[in-house]
Enzyme design. Structure first.
Site, PDB file in Angstrom:
ATOM      1  N   ASP A 114     -17.684   3.280  -7.990  1.00 31.27           N
ATOM      2  CA  ASP A 114     -16.640   3.592  -7.033  1.00 31.27           C
ATOM      3  C   ASP A 114     -16.318   5.242  -7.141  1.00 31.27           C
ATOM      4  OD1 ASP A 114     -14.198   4.521  -5.667  1.00 31.27           O
ATOM      5  OD2 ASP A 114     -13.324   2.801  -6.591  1.00 31.27           O
ATOM      6  N   HIS A 128     -16.024   1.381  -4.012  1.00 31.20           N
ATOM      7  CA  HIS A 128     -14.499   1.209  -3.712  1.00 31.20           C
ATOM      8  C   HIS A 128     -14.274  -0.063  -2.804  1.00 31.20           C
ATOM      9  CE1 HIS A 128     -10.702   3.255  -3.738  1.00 31.20           C
ATOM     10  NE2 HIS A 128     -10.274   3.196  -2.591  1.00 31.20           N
ATOM     11  N   SER A 183      -6.580   0.926  -4.442  1.00 29.03           N
ATOM     12  CA  SER A 183      -6.625   2.226  -4.300  1.00 29.03           C
ATOM     13  C   SER A 183      -4.937   3.224  -4.318  1.00 29.03           C
ATOM     14  CB  SER A 183      -7.204   2.568  -2.865  1.00 29.03           C
ATOM     15  OG  SER A 183      -7.613   4.025  -2.787  1.00 29.03           O
ATOM     16  N   TYR A 230       0.795  -1.178  -0.006  1.00 28.70           N
ATOM     17  CA  TYR A 230       0.014  -0.111  -0.006  1.00 28.70           C
ATOM     18  C   TYR A 230       1.037   1.343  -0.016  1.00 28.70           C
ATOM     19  CZ  TYR A 230      -3.906   3.139   0.972  1.00 28.70           C
ATOM     20  OH  TYR A 230      -4.635   4.110   0.942  1.00 28.70           O
TER      21      TYR A 230
END
Length: 727
Positions: A662, A697, A578, A498
């Site tokens: 999203d 999302h 993301s 991430y």
């Protein structure tokens, strides 16, 4: 607290389970020569993709002209975009249907997923509440139990819509538990509706509140509650920019049109994110304002005096500061102001500004995340991304270290002041979650509920290592796999990351990852810079003009796995969602030779325009913007995935995943990136986009859709690594 948000609860339950039964191995796929030849042929055949029209849009930044040929895909309401989505999905699903073991993966996921999952209980009024899923229910059901142990369904979101795509986002109870307000999401959107009910009868009170976004629900006695939202934007509500957040007070019995605007209605109060929190005793309202995802100013109002003015606690956004607890006039804050790893301070409510703060729990070398319950402070620290919990009394005196069941992640110990028993869950990458009860006075933990997951932790091994990144920084990574696995460089491996927004990746169990490891797969998670594992300095080291550090950390993680013979480039996949989708997109365009498969999910992939959609402008703290300066523009353009797909390059087999609803990271990011890949891919590896319909999302995704997604992701990954059959 978990009870405040179903999204958090569901994540914890979905990714955690416990049990001691041996995992049932799936039967091997029997493939004849024709099927194997077809599989090999499919991998090697270059696909014919839908034609994606190229427009003539050109933007100019600091004298540099940048073409944006797929700008038209930003219009999520156009018929042309809708037709493109339909055509892309046909190609993608036609391809996925050729994978001989796709159905077997789905079946195995369903088998392992199908067990009763229960969340951490909490008390409201006369009842104990908890979330539960019988096995394959699309949404988790909120149950409650009375003092005699009688159990009943309180809210069942599976009844909210026929297809399971309307989810329960959060539930907030009035102080005495007699009233509840809960928010729902339709189709995965961040826009919410709030419904108020009488908890005894279940009868709805008043009208449904609409057009609520990025909001908590904080009650003031039994009279009403505070919530936040934006004005509905012009154009598409799923992609148009939302820039001014506002805090409202809803008085029970009155229409939403009469809700009082509390904060955010003027240019002086303009913030992208605003929230309100009422103290447990109902005396104070605290208001948080932020212009980005890091840093907030802070205000308070004495609710015991109806005409009291707002008092400024912090007049700047140089820190992340929030209320931890209040006791009469004594306020407890957790802050990273002059304490990068956070500390707890106290102050008198009569003079609450920072110059009057007194340290109660000082900053340490490890990141602090404190909670309060049972009249104590529980200071949870991350030690190399692993939980350690210390119990303090309200004067700051250390009571004990809480003895955790092992090495892994503990959920927060929290609850009301008068409770003597609190609950927490514990898990890691190979150990399903167990719920424990904790006696605040004795410090004793007892198993409250063991998981019924059909896996045996003894079959797996999970190891934390530290590798060296490009600039010499030591980065932790946890590598998990079956114990019997031979490390010969040929193991299918998913490297997950991430690296942003001060978010920490801590060990958590996943049924899906257990299935992956059953098939001889390795699952590795790298704790990259940009995250919060080592506090604010670690976060800052992966932001703006230092964002390349995050990509270098991820690349170095992949190189480590290869050098140590866990895997090789032919068997390495990278995955992230993301901001993690940005990570995958940047790494696959910078080092297409490193990996065989790339899996960017709901990614931020157009770094020149991300801030023009929905609440994207609030991400500038991490990213900077293309309009900020010429230096920042050049830096963003230098790694923006959409702008760095080049003709003549053989990119890894790629499956971009996104969803049509999203409105956090709008699907246009993924649409444009996929179009660039399909137009410029030089090799034969597929570059597909899988677009989930009536989904957002990620939060509230129905279980049935999650299982289908994992089957497709794992199937695509193994297929493109040349795997012809499963174990």
């Amino acid at each position: 607290m978990m009870k405040k948000s179903l999204a958090i609860t569901v994540a914890a339950v979905l990714l955690s389970a416990c049990g001691d039964k041996a995992a049932e191995k799936p039967a091997p796929v029997v493939t004849d020569t024709a099927v194997e030849e077809k599989a090999s042929e499919q991998v090697a055949t270059k696909l014919v993709y839908p034609e994606t029209r190229q427009g003539d849009v050109v933007d100019e930044y600091f004298g540099v002209k940048v073409a944006d040929p797929y700008r038209w895909l930003e219009d999520d309401r156009s018929e042309e975009t809708g037709a493109w989505v339909k055509a892309q999905n046909k190609v993608t699903f036609d391809y996925l249907e050729q994978i001989p073991y796709r159905a077997q993966l789905k079946q195995r996921l369903q088998e392992l997923w199908n067990y009763e999952k229960v969340g951490v209980p909490y008390t409201e009024g006369e009842y104990q509440y908890f979330y539960k899923n019988d096995g394959l229910q699309n949404q988790y059901v909120l149950y409650r139990k009375d003092a005699d142990g009688n159990e009943e369904v309180f809210l069942d979101p599976n009844t909210f819509s026929e297809d399971g795509t309307t989810s329960l986002s959060q539930v907030s109870f009035s102080k005495d538990g007699s009233l509840a307000a809960y928010s729902i999401s339709e189709g995965g959107s961040d826009w919410r509706k709030i419904i108020i009910i009488d908890t005894k009868t279940g009868k709805q009170l008043g009208d449904t509140l609409v057009d609520v976004k990025f909001s908590g629900i904080s009650w003031f006695n039994n009279e009403g509650f505070y919530y936040s939202s934006y004005d509905k934007p012009e154009g598409s509500e799923l992609s148009a920019k939302t820039d001014q957040h506002k805090l409202y007070y809803h008085q029970l019995g009155k229409p939403q049109s009469e809700d009082a605007l509390i904060f955010g209605g003027t240019d002086e109060q303009k913030r992208r994110y605003v929230s309100g929190e009422v103290t447990e005793d109902g005396r104070y309202l605290f208001i948080y304002g932020a212009v980005s995802t890091s840093g907030n100013d802070l205000y308070m109002k004495d609710l015991s005096k109806p005409d009291s003015e707002l008092v400024t606690v912090l007049d700047h956004t140089d820190s992340d500061t929030s209320l931890l607890h209040s006791d009469g006039d004594t306020l407890y804050f957790v802050t990273n102001l002059d304490a990068a790893n956070k500390k707890v301070v106290t102050v008198d409510a009569k003079s609450p500004t920072s110059e009057n703060w007194k340290d109660l729990i000082a900053e340490t070398d490890n990141v602090l995340a404190p909670t309060v319950g049972g009249g104590y402070i529980f200071a949870e620290y991350m030690v190399d991304a692993i939980s350690k919990v210390m119990q303090y009394d309200m004067t700051g005196k250390l009571v004990r270290e809480v003895s955790l069941p092992g090495v892994g992640s503990s959920s927060s110990l929290s609850g009301k002041t008068d409770e003597t028993t609190l609950y927490y869950s514990f898990n890691n990458y190979t150990t399903p979650s167990t719920i424990y009860s904790f006696d605040v006075n004795s410090g004793k933990s007892d198993v409250y509920m063991a998981s019924k997951a059909k896996v045996n932790s003894d079959d797996f091994v999970s190891k934390q290592i530290f590798y060296t990144s490009k600039d010499g920084t030591k980065v932790p990574m946890i590598i998990s796999h079956m114990k019997a696995l031979k490390l010969d460089g040929s193991n299918p491996t998913i490297l997950y990351g991430y690296g942003g927004f001060n978010i920490s990746l801590t060990p958590s169990f996943s049924v899906a990852n257990a299935v992956w490891m059953e098939q001889g797969g390795i699952y590795a998670v790298a704790n990259l810079r940009g995250g919060g594992e080592y506090g604010k300095k670690w976060h800052i080291a992966g932001t703006q003009l230092q964002k390349q550090n995050v990509f270098d950390d991820f690349i170095s993680a992949g190189e480590y796995l290869i050098s140590e013979n866990y895997t090789s480039s032919d068997y390495l996949a990278i995955r992230g969602g993301s901001n993690g989708g940005l990570l995958v997109g940047a790494v696959m365009t910078q080092r297409p030779d490193l990996v065989k498969v790339a899996l960017p999910a709901v990614g931020v992939l157009d770094m020149l325009r991300y801030h023009t959609f929905t609440a994207g402008a609030g991400w500038a703290y991490d990213y900077g913007t293309s309009e900020q300066s010429e230096e920042m523009f050049n830096y963003l353009k230098g790694y923006s995935p959409t702008h760095n797909v080049k003709d003549g390059v053989s990119y890894p087999a790629t499956m971009v995943t996104t969803a049509d609803h999203d409105d956090r990271v709008v699907p246009a990011h993924s649409f444009k990136f996929a179009a660039e890949l399909q137009a410029k891919q030089a090799g034969d590896a597929p570059t597909l986009i899988r677009i989930e319909t009536n989904a957002g999302h990620g939060a509230g995704t129905p279980v049935s859709k999650s299982i289908e997604q994992y089957a497709d992701i794992f199937g695509f990954t193994l297929y493109n690594m040349g795997v012809k059959s499963l174990n």
